[in-house]
Every structure is written in C-alpha cells, then in structure tokens.
Design an enzyme around this catalytic site. Structure first.
Site, PDB file in Angstrom:
ATOM      1  N   LYS A 216       0.832  -1.205   0.000  1.00  0.00           N
ATOM      2  CA  LYS A 216       0.000   0.000   0.000  1.00  0.00           C
ATOM      3  C   LYS A 216       0.871   1.262   0.000  1.00  0.00           C
ATOM      4  O   LYS A 216       0.627   2.214  -0.756  1.00  0.00           O
ATOM      5  CB  LYS A 216      -0.911  -0.035   1.236  1.00  0.00           C
ATOM      6  CG  LYS A 216      -1.608   1.252   1.550  1.00  0.00           C
ATOM      7  CD  LYS A 216      -2.646   1.595   0.506  1.00  0.00           C
ATOM      8  CE  LYS A 216      -3.066   3.032   0.646  1.00  0.00           C
ATOM      9  NZ  LYS A 216      -4.431   3.295   0.352  1.00  0.00           N
ATOM     10  N   CYS A 270      -3.669  10.843   1.758  1.00  0.00           N
ATOM     11  CA  CYS A 270      -3.001   9.557   1.503  1.00  0.00           C
ATOM     12  C   CYS A 270      -1.624   9.770   0.872  1.00  0.00           C
ATOM     13  O   CYS A 270      -0.603   9.455   1.477  1.00  0.00           O
ATOM     14  CB  CYS A 270      -3.840   8.713   0.563  1.00  0.00           C
ATOM     15  SG  CYS A 270      -5.534   8.546   1.120  1.00  0.00           S
TER      16      CYS A 270
HETATM   17  N1  SAJ Z   1      -2.098  14.856  -8.580  1.00  0.00           N
HETATM   18  C1  SAJ Z   1      -1.259  15.634  -9.375  1.00  0.00           C
HETATM   19  N2  SAJ Z   1      -0.932  15.186 -10.624  1.00  0.00           N
HETATM   20  C2  SAJ Z   1      -1.407  14.002 -11.107  1.00  0.00           C
HETATM   21  C3  SAJ Z   1      -2.240  13.205 -10.305  1.00  0.00           C
HETATM   22  C4  SAJ Z   1      -2.575  13.662  -9.035  1.00  0.00           C
HETATM   23  O1  SAJ Z   1      -0.810  16.713  -8.975  1.00  0.00           O
HETATM   24  O2  SAJ Z   1      -1.079  13.681 -12.256  1.00  0.00           O
HETATM   25  C5  SAJ Z   1      -2.464  15.329  -7.245  1.00  0.00           C
HETATM   26  C6  SAJ Z   1      -3.975  15.536  -7.044  1.00  0.00           C
HETATM   27  O3  SAJ Z   1      -4.369  16.801  -7.531  1.00  0.00           O
HETATM   28  C7  SAJ Z   1      -4.090  15.414  -5.547  1.00  0.00           C
HETATM   29  C8  SAJ Z   1      -3.036  14.359  -5.204  1.00  0.00           C
HETATM   30  O4  SAJ Z   1      -2.161  14.310  -6.307  1.00  0.00           O
HETATM   31  O5  SAJ Z   1      -3.757  16.630  -4.908  1.00  0.00           O
HETATM   32  C9  SAJ Z   1      -3.592  12.979  -4.945  1.00  0.00           C
HETATM   33  O6  SAJ Z   1      -4.613  12.664  -5.861  1.00  0.00           O
HETATM   34  P1  SAJ Z   1      -4.793  11.215  -6.524  1.00  0.00           P
HETATM   35  O7  SAJ Z   1      -5.977  11.247  -7.402  1.00  0.00           O
HETATM   36  O8  SAJ Z   1      -3.521  10.790  -7.150  1.00  0.00           O
HETATM   37  O9  SAJ Z   1      -4.984  10.219  -5.285  1.00  0.00           O
HETATM   38  P2  SAJ Z   1      -5.946  10.178  -3.980  1.00  0.00           P
HETATM   39  O10 SAJ Z   1      -5.188  10.737  -2.827  1.00  0.00           O
HETATM   40  O11 SAJ Z   1      -7.292  10.705  -4.234  1.00  0.00           O
HETATM   41  O12 SAJ Z   1      -6.083   8.565  -3.815  1.00  0.00           O
HETATM   42  C10 SAJ Z   1      -4.900   7.768  -3.723  1.00  0.00           C
HETATM   43  C11 SAJ Z   1      -5.043   6.576  -4.694  1.00  0.00           C
HETATM   44  N3  SAJ Z   1      -3.744   5.916  -4.846  1.00  0.00           N
HETATM   45  C12 SAJ Z   1      -3.212   5.669  -6.057  1.00  0.00           C
HETATM   46  O13 SAJ Z   1      -3.747   5.998  -7.101  1.00  0.00           O
HETATM   47  C13 SAJ Z   1      -1.911   4.928  -6.077  1.00  0.00           C
HETATM   48  C14 SAJ Z   1      -6.097   5.604  -4.164  1.00  0.00           C
HETATM   49  O14 SAJ Z   1      -6.155   4.427  -4.973  1.00  0.00           O
HETATM   50  C15 SAJ Z   1      -5.783   5.210  -2.721  1.00  0.00           C
HETATM   51  O15 SAJ Z   1      -6.740   4.303  -2.183  1.00  0.00           O
HETATM   52  C16 SAJ Z   1      -5.815   6.486  -1.888  1.00  0.00           C
HETATM   53  O16 SAJ Z   1      -4.745   7.340  -2.373  1.00  0.00           O
HETATM   54  C17 SAJ Z   1      -5.598   6.123  -0.429  1.00  0.00           C
HETATM   55  O17 SAJ Z   1      -6.588   6.091   0.317  1.00  0.00           O
HETATM   56  O18 SAJ Z   1      -4.466   5.786  -0.043  1.00  0.00           O
END
Ligand code: SAJ
Length: 419
Positions: A216, A270
């Site tokens: 994870k 996360c």
């Molecule tokens: N972000 C960027 N650029 C990107 C992608 C995301 O700047 O290309 C930023 C987003 O704007 C945000 C942050 O990253 O601020 C996180 O967003 P996210 O959509 O990547 O992830 P979370 O936090 O909503 O959910 C993640 C997920 N993990 C992965 O995709 C590996 C989810 O599957 C997990 O269950 C969750 O964390 C968790 O609970 O740990």
C-alpha cells in the site's frame, strides 16, 4: 472457512473508508455494526444519513439502515469479523506515524472478541503496525491466544488488508479492485478472503502482513514520485521558457513514457502522508521517496512566489487575485490537505493582495476563511473582478469557461485548466 459462515461484521471507524465498507457488507445482507467515537456520526448514520460526500454512498447507507442490516454504535458488540478503518496520520514535523487511533480501536473491540474471530487492519499503516496491533490485543485479552504466539491454532485471527479505493469512485472500486490480503498465518488469510468475498469481485491476493503494509505504501509513493517528476519538470520549464504541458504531451507520445500532471502540490490524506511512513522507517535508503515529498511539498510556495512576481510585473501596488479551486483535486468537494486551499490562505495573509475564491463544489468556505472576510464567487464573477487569475484545480466548470473572460488578466495556470 466459507463466506457464508460470516454473518456479522463490525467496522471500527465510520469515515471515508469504513462507512462505504460497512454499507457494502450490509448491501450483501451481512449484519453490520459500525463503531465510531463521534456521537454525531453515529446518530447521523442511524438516521440513514451520511456525514461525508462520496457518490452513491448516501443511497447505500439509507437502504442499509432501512433494511436493518447497518447500525452504528459507540460501543462494541459481538461479530465474527472486526475491521479497523481509523486514521493513521503522522506526528507534526517529525513525520513519524501516529498509531494511537489503531491502539484505541483495539481497546474498544478487545472486550467483544471471542474464539474464532478475525481482526483485520484496513488503515494504511507503516510496516510492522499489524504486529503491534496483534500484541496490543494479546495484552488486552490474555485469556485468548493470538497468531504471533499460537500460529495456526490461535483463537483470534489477524490480517492486514489495506484499502486502495480512489475517492470519488469508492463504491465501484470497493467491489472491483483486487485486494492484497496479509494474514499472520494461512488460516488468517483464508478467513480474511472469506470476509471480503461478500462483495469483492476482484482477485484477493494473499501475502504476509508486512508485505501488504509495504504494498500500500509503495502504491502511493509510486504516484507521489511520479507527480514530483512532473512538478520538477514544471519548475525547469518555467526557467527555460518552455510550455510544460506541451512538453509532457510530446514526451508521452513515446510508447514507454507516461508522465503525470504537474499541479500546485500534492494533497489529500493519503499520497502526501504515506510515503513518510517509508521514510520514517528507512531514512538512509528512502532517498528518492523523501526527495519526492520535498519537491511536492515545495510546490505551493513556488506558486505563491509566482503570484508575487506577477503583481510586481503588473507594476501595481495592490492586486485582486482570483483563486480558482480550493479542493485537493478536480471535481470533488474534499478540502482536506489541499495545496490549493493552503495557497489561498497564504495569499490572504499576504499584504496588498485582495483574494477572491471560486469553488463550484462547495456552498460555503471553511469557517477560518470566511472569518477573514473572503467570500465565494462564481468563476465568472471572480475572473471579472481579478487582475490575476490563479488556476489551482482543473474542475470541469473551469475548463468550460470561455477563454475570452481572461482578456487583460495575468493568468497563472498551475494545473492546465486552459491547455
Ligand atoms: N495529482 C497531481 N498530478 C497528477 C495526479 C494527481 O498533482 O497527475 C495530485 C492531485 O491533484 C491530488 C493528489 O495528487 O492533490 C492525490 O490525488 P490522486 O488522485 O492521485 O490520489 P488520492 O489521494 O485521491 O487517492 C490515492 C489513490 N492511490 C493511487 O492511485 C496509487 C487511491 O487508490 C488510494 O486508495 C488512496 O490514495 C488512499 O486512500 O491511499
């Protein structure tokens, strides 16, 4: 152990993961007792309502409480499986994981445990946390045996099964995502698989608790490192006068390159947290993971510096800045650990700047912002009043705006709203 043998499940912690999970079991006609420390949360759920926003969760909770399969309580009751889904934050600047919520959950459920039960830790946890949990439970219930001493013959089974669902898609991903199941023994894993088979259609892949914990953390660190790469490119391109979005699109034409999107920083509870659990355990080895955290955490200040530079470039002594978006990512209403919100708050505290905020996904700003006399505007109103338009979250409402609105404005687009 058959899935049909598990008729009663208790979920401890009715938040963003625990409540959807509880509703999912209840929808499969498993009797669910949800435990939470907050009386308000318990009352809300027992009324069939929800205290968090997640698509389709309200419908699932309403029907589960009406059918009688889901009930919330402050105190534990007997069940065959106990799932712990409580927060695991880190402590202040040290970034050391705080396992106190897991420890309290153990204290809550320990009196209700009987031979044949399983306790499953779902909270994202540092490596070794499941073993700690097993030790805390063993101390609380010396009359029962646990796998760390009794192995396969233990009275209580223990497993770690990290949640991996994406906020905004939780109700779907809970069913279809593969699950990593780290039982302390084979029988522990077997029983955990039987628990999840009530609703999981993805694979249930069995491993050890430590590997499940690390899996994870690895997933979220992988994403953090890749976002840091994109964010670093955005700083480099800014210096070299290159459009980073065009650059990434071009590089991604290569069949083995897939660069993520730069933004104002990494938010949520996360990805900005979990990599620290690896850094805290192995600081010497976790060099890239640590650097990625620093790059992503540094991005909000870089954005603030850009705004200050833009004001100077306009030759104005004061300026109105429209902050477009304060959620932590596009098309959600969740403001927790949001870099956009942090940037807006810092700009509000900056002299000679008048800040206006547009956030189509919320009805009112958090209390501490509203007190500062900042009010919510529609995107059109905010842009019309602004000298500087600061794009912070690429919400669909912003992407639909006419570019003509931006004429005469200084635009700082941190997240490719208009690319
Ligand atoms: N972000 C960027 N650029 C990107 C992608 C995301 O700047 O290309 C930023 C987003 O704007 C945000 C942050 O990253 O601020 C996180 O967003 P996210 O959509 O990547 O992830 P979370 O936090 O909503 O959910 C993640 C997920 N993990 C992965 O995709 C590996 C989810 O599957 C997990 O269950 C969750 O964390 C968790 O609970 O740990």
């Amino acid at each position: 152990m058959q899935t049909s043998d598990i008729r009663r499940v208790s979920v401890v912690g009715l938040g963003y993961i625990g409540l959807p999970t509880a509703a999912m079991f209840a929808s499969r006609k498993v009797q669910v007792i949800g435990i939470d420390v907050k009386p308000d949360t318990v009352d809300t759920i027992n009324r069939g309502e929800v205290h968090i926003v997640e698509p389709d969760l309200d419908i699932a909770v309403r029907s589960s409480t009406r059918s009688g399969y889901l009930r919330a309580s402050l105190t534990p009751e007997p069940a065959e499986a106990f799932l712990i889904a409580v927060p695991t934050p880190f402590v202040g600047d040290s970034h050391e994981p705080d396992l106190s919520y897991i420890q309290s959950a153990c204290e809550t459920i320990a009196p209700a445990l009987v031979t044949g039960n399983i306790v499953i830790l779902e909270s994202t946890s540092p490596v070794g946390a499941t073993e700690h949990m097993a030790d805390w439970l063993a101390e609380l219930r010396p009359d029962l045996s646990f796998p760390q001493k009794a192995g396969e013959n233990s009275d209580i089974r223990i497993a770690h099964c990290p949640e991996r669902v994406l906020p905004g898609h939780v109700m779907q991903e809970l069913i279809t995502n593969d699950r990593v199941i780290g039982g302390m023994t084979e029988r522990c894993s077997e029983m955990a698989v039987a628990v999840y088979r009530h609703f999981v259609t993805g694979n249930c892949v069995v491993t050890t608790p430590r590997t499940a914990e690390m899996a994870k953390l690895t997933e979220n660190s992988f994403r953090d490192v890749n976002i840091a790469f994109a964010n670093e490119l955005s700083l480099i391109c800014d210096k070299l006068d290159i459009n980073v979005w065009e650059l990434i699109n071009l590089a991604n034409l290569h069949p083995r390159v897939n660069i993520l999107r730069p933004g104002p920083g990494v938010g949520g509870h996360c990805i900005a947290v979990d990599p620290w659990f690896i850094v805290a355990k192995t600081p010497e080895e976790a060099q890239i993971i640590h650097t990625a955290r620093k790059v992503n955490d540094g991005k909000p200040q870089w954005v603030i510096d850009k705004v200050v530079e833009a004001v100077q470039a306009r030759g104005q002594s004061t300026a109105t800045v429209a902050c477009l978006g304060v959620a932590f990512k596009p098309d959600i209403d969740d403001l927790r650990e949001s870099p956009a919100l942090a940037i807006a708050k810092k700009l509000i505290a900056t002299e000679n700047l008048n800040i206006i905020v547009a956030e189509p996904n919320i009805d009112k700003l958090p209390a501490n912002m509203a007190e500062l006399d900042v009010s919510l505007h529609s995107p059109e109103q905010a842009i019309a009043k602004a000298d500087i338009v600061l794009g912070l979250v690429a919400h669909r409402e912003f992407k639909a705006l006419s570019r003509d609105l931006l004429d005469g404005k200084t635009v700082i687009d941190t997240c490719a709203i208009w690319e």
